[in-house]
Design a protein around this motif. Structure first.
Motif, mmCIF file in Angstrom:
data_model
loop_
_atom_site.group_PDB
_atom_site.id
_atom_site.type_symbol
_atom_site.label_atom_id
_atom_site.label_comp_id
_atom_site.label_asym_id
_atom_site.label_seq_id
_atom_site.Cartn_x
_atom_site.Cartn_y
_atom_site.Cartn_z
ATOM 1 N N GLN A 43 0.810 -1.212 0.000
ATOM 2 C CA GLN A 43 0.000 0.000 0.000
ATOM 3 C C GLN A 43 0.850 1.272 0.000
ATOM 4 O OE1 GLN A 43 -2.650 -1.019 -1.164
ATOM 5 N NE2 GLN A 43 -4.220 -0.370 0.279
ATOM 6 N N ASN A 44 2.095 1.174 0.485
ATOM 7 C CA ASN A 44 2.972 2.344 0.505
ATOM 8 C C ASN A 44 3.873 2.434 -0.717
ATOM 9 O OD1 ASN A 44 2.135 3.658 2.845
ATOM 10 N ND2 ASN A 44 3.368 2.325 4.162
ATOM 11 N N SER A 86 -10.016 9.159 3.512
ATOM 12 C CA SER A 86 -9.120 10.264 3.170
ATOM 13 C C SER A 86 -8.846 10.170 1.676
ATOM 14 C CB SER A 86 -7.805 10.183 3.956
ATOM 15 O OG SER A 86 -7.013 9.114 3.486
ATOM 16 N N VAL A 88 -6.301 10.010 -1.596
ATOM 17 C CA VAL A 88 -4.989 9.412 -1.861
ATOM 18 C C VAL A 88 -4.510 9.924 -3.215
ATOM 19 C CG1 VAL A 88 -3.720 7.282 -2.306
ATOM 20 C CG2 VAL A 88 -5.404 7.349 -0.471
ATOM 21 N N SER A 92 0.617 7.471 -4.697
ATOM 22 C CA SER A 92 0.537 6.423 -3.681
ATOM 23 C C SER A 92 -0.438 5.342 -4.125
ATOM 24 C CB SER A 92 0.070 7.000 -2.343
ATOM 25 O OG SER A 92 1.020 7.907 -1.825
ATOM 26 N N THR A 95 -3.940 3.175 1.037
ATOM 27 C CA THR A 95 -3.860 3.655 2.412
ATOM 28 C C THR A 95 -3.739 2.465 3.348
ATOM 29 O OG1 THR A 95 -4.896 5.145 4.021
ATOM 30 C CG2 THR A 95 -6.351 3.620 2.861
ATOM 31 N N ASN A 96 -3.407 2.733 4.584
ATOM 32 C CA ASN A 96 -3.285 1.681 5.595
ATOM 33 C C ASN A 96 -4.600 1.588 6.351
ATOM 34 O OD1 ASN A 96 -2.654 0.138 7.940
ATOM 35 N ND2 ASN A 96 -0.486 0.660 7.685
ATOM 36 N N LEU A 130 -2.402 9.171 8.882
ATOM 37 C CA LEU A 130 -2.355 8.603 7.534
ATOM 38 C C LEU A 130 -1.336 9.297 6.635
ATOM 39 C CD1 LEU A 130 -6.207 8.297 6.927
ATOM 40 C CD2 LEU A 130 -4.637 6.406 7.379
ATOM 41 N N GLN A 132 -1.783 12.168 5.271
ATOM 42 C CA GLN A 132 -2.563 12.723 4.176
ATOM 43 C C GLN A 132 -2.946 14.169 4.486
ATOM 44 O OE1 GLN A 132 -2.949 11.270 1.352
ATOM 45 N NE2 GLN A 132 -2.338 9.179 1.892
#
Length: 313
Positions: A43-44, A86, A88, A92, A95-96, A130, A132
């Motif tokens: 995810q990152n 949030s 993205v 990216s 998200t986590n 996050l 963000q």
């Protein structure tokens, strides 16, 4: 003399063998790392993933909360449904997701009372957790309030469906939107006018979605109470959990004295919301479950007090 019946007990395999019977297998060799620091974090991943995402997160999260009110009961525990998101950026991959529920658990341990101060703090902290530039929380729950019979004074619990959405943006700050949906009684003006006696009535639903002013303080003003009053006071009559015969007489006579088309109700509720200084924009939707028709009757109004007032002026 009857002979005692002999019960033969079935001999079952032990639990491990029962599991094998239904498909369980022994664990295979483990080759991938089990330490978080050594695990791949897809995810990152940073790359050009074509588009920015408006919102990414989790929804339909059930959790107990505490709600306060100026009406009895002044503090109550209820079950809320949460949605956390949030944006993205396209650089990216995602998200986590676990960070959303981690944040919820942290606030729960501290005693998560649902008010605007707590929700603003939650949303800003979530954006920072996050990494963000923004985050949004939406919480929906049934809000219970005490209602007494108009003549007997006997009390019971009514409820309205409530939601609060708080959006945090690192540049624009906070925006707050709230919603309340209340059930009421309406009596048909046309039926009253043309009939020799009686008039049909029905249960209606008033849903109000409002934007709150930036400086609104919900510790000083309970917006739930104000929106509830806007819905109920403009209906033909209010709903009650406990009604004795003297109460029922008063309620049905009140409905007969205050007939409302769905259009009437919508405009009257809108007028009350227009006069509330802490509301900047509102949407009113009213629906009557018609008692002598197969259909429902609906009406709605959307009004922006800042933009529309300028246009009309």
């Amino acid at each position: 003399m009857d002979k005692a019946k002999t019960i033969t007990k079935k001999q079952l395999p032990d639990k491990a063998n029962r599991h094998k019977l239904f498909g369980s297998v022994e664990p295979g060799p483990k080759t991938k790392p089990s330490e978080k620091s050594q695990m791949a974090d897809l995810q990152n991943t940073q790359e050009d993933f074509l588009f920015d995402l408006d919102a990414v997160g989790i929804s339909n999260v059930k959790h107990p909360i505490t709600v306060t009110s100026n009406m009895e009961p002044k503090s109550q525990t209820t079950i809320a449904t949460f949605e956390f998101t949030s944006s993205v950026e396209k650089s990216s991959k995602g998200t986590n997701m676990s960070r959303f529920t981690e944040q919820l658990q942290e606030f729960h341990r501290k005693g998560f009372v649902i008010n605007l101060q707590a929700l603003k703090s939650f949303t800003k902290d979530l954006a920072e957790r996050l990494n963000q530039k923004d985050a949004e929380i939406k919480v929906s729950f049934p809000w219970f309030y005490e209602r007494r019979g108009p003549q007997s004074g006997l009390s019971g619990m009514n409820h309205a469906d409530v939601s609060i959405t708080v959006n945090y943006d690192i540049v624009a700050g906070f925006t707050v939107t709230t919603s309340l949906s209340s059930l009421i009684t309406t009596l048909c003006p046309c039926s009253k006018e043309i009939s020799e006696y009686s008039a049909h009535n029905q249960r209606g639903e008033v849903t109000m979605t409002v934007s709150l002013a930036e400086d609104f303080d919900d510790e000083a003003t309970d917006w739930k109470e104000w929106l509830l009053e806007a819905a109920e006071s403009n209906a033909s009559a209010r709903l009650h959990p406990v009604l004795k015969r003297p109460d029922e007489k008063m309620v049905t006579e009140e409905a007969y004295e205050n007939p409302r088309f769905v259009e009437d109700l919508t405009r009257l509720v809108a007028a009350d919301l227009y006069e509330m200084p802490f509301i900047t924009k509102f949407h009113v939707h009213c629906r009557n479950e018609e008692s002598i028709h197969m259909h429902d009757a609906v009406a709605s109004i959307t009004y922006d007090k800042i933009t529309d007032d300028k246009l009309e002026g």
